[in-house]
Design an enzyme around this catalytic site. Structure first.
Site, PDB file in Angstrom:
ATOM      1  CG  PHE A 130      -1.718  -1.279   1.358  1.00 57.29           C
ATOM      2  CD1 PHE A 130      -2.950  -1.405   0.738  1.00 57.29           C
ATOM      3  CD2 PHE A 130      -1.222  -2.353   2.077  1.00 57.29           C
ATOM      4  CE1 PHE A 130      -3.686  -2.580   0.838  1.00 57.29           C
ATOM      5  CE2 PHE A 130      -1.946  -3.536   2.185  1.00 57.29           C
ATOM      6  CZ  PHE A 130      -3.177  -3.651   1.565  1.00 57.29           C
ATOM      7  CB  SER A 181      -4.587  -7.297  -0.099  1.00 62.18           C
ATOM      8  OG  SER A 181      -4.053  -8.601  -0.092  1.00 62.18           O
ATOM      9  CB  THR A 193      -7.879 -11.996   2.646  1.00 64.14           C
ATOM     10  OG1 THR A 193      -6.451 -12.080   2.670  1.00 64.14           O
ATOM     11  CG2 THR A 193      -8.408 -12.659   1.385  1.00 64.14           C
ATOM     12  CB  ALA A 212      -5.223 -14.344  11.863  1.00 60.83           C
ATOM     13  CG  HIS A 254       2.943  -7.248   6.971  1.00 61.22           C
ATOM     14  ND1 HIS A 254       3.955  -7.767   6.201  1.00 61.22           N
ATOM     15  CD2 HIS A 254       1.784  -7.637   6.375  1.00 61.22           C
ATOM     16  CE1 HIS A 254       3.438  -8.436   5.186  1.00 61.22           C
ATOM     17  NE2 HIS A 254       2.124  -8.362   5.272  1.00 61.22           N
ATOM     18  CB  THR A 256       6.396  13.792   7.958  1.00 61.32           C
ATOM     19  OG1 THR A 256       6.243  13.621   6.564  1.00 61.32           O
ATOM     20  CG2 THR A 256       7.831  14.212   8.248  1.00 61.32           C
TER      21      THR A 256
END
Length: 238
Positions: A2, A45, A54, A72, A110, A156
């Site tokens: 992304f 995704s 997903t 999960a 992640h 930033t």
């Protein structure tokens, strides 16, 4: 992958901890005018508050489009998704395409840890947010004028204090209207993903120096990594 540029703010329709699969699922509804799901397929995704998930169900037939994802147990442990409630707002971004402009930075979806908002203050028409990470280890990857993804938003870093364990970002007026971070208050949490390039730089240098070398020069190594990222990457503010 992304970019950290939020495409849409969605709303939680349901967080089901005991769905038909025996796990946890999250259903997000979109504005009637939303184009986010155009061309979307099952298995695609979608980033929800910075978490790559997903799509297990997509509904674009009703007046209010929606989609469902599975979450999960590990994701629930590492992120703030389990804190979501019905009608909570969430940042959304589809996975990047090869022809997409990289307006933010490389965001994997992640999450490394969460951070608590410990201060919010006005600076002209901008807002400065101070965050205290749950895992202070991530601070070695957060550098002045470097990138950080907060709830999936590329921002930033404006200040870092490794000793006290916090960092700050500033949201301009435009960004305040486009992302959920601006709606949050002191005590609430955000998902943090640090710049993956900092991790690669650290691992490459550690491998070059060897295990013993890493132990001996770890403080120097961490400072070099911070300098590399700050000089090479620059910063981005929406």
């Amino acid at each position: 992958m992304f970019t950290g540029l939020v495409e849409e703010i969605g709303v939680v329709a349901e967080l089901n901890p005991h769905d038909e699969t025996g796990g946890t699922s999250l259903t997000i509804r979109l504005p009637e005018s939303s184009k986010l799901l155009e061309g979307a397929l099952l298995g695609d995704s979608i980033s929800i508050n910075g978490v790559c998930l997903t799509a297990t169900n997509i509904d674009v037939q009703n007046a209010v489009p929606s989609f469902k994802v599975g979450i999960a147990p590990e994701t629930l442990r590492l992120t703030n998704l389990g804190e979501l409630k019905k009608d909570s707002n969430v940042n959304l971004e589809r996975a990047v395409r090869a022809d997409t402009r990289m307006g933010g930075h490389f965001v994997q979806g992640h999450v490394d840890t969460t951070a608590e908002i410990v201060d919010v203050r006005q600076d002209g028409n901008a807002l400065t947010f101070r965050f205290s990470p749950k895992s202070v280890d991530v601070l070695k990857y957060i550098v002045f004028k470097g990138y950080v993804a907060l709830d999936g938003t590329s921002l930033t870093v404006t200040q870092v204090n490794d000793t006290e364990g916090w960092f700050e970002v500033m949201l301009i007026a435009y960004t305040q209207e486009k992302v959920v971070v601006a709606q949050k208050k002191v005590g609430e949490t955000v998902n943090i993903e640090v710049d993956v390039l900092a991790k690669y730089a650290e691992k490459s240098m550690a491998g070059y120096l060897g295990t013993q070398g890493e132990i001996l020069v770890k403080p120097i190594l961490e400072q070099m990594v911070q300098n590399l990222v700050a000089q090479a990457m620059g910063g981005h503010s929406q």
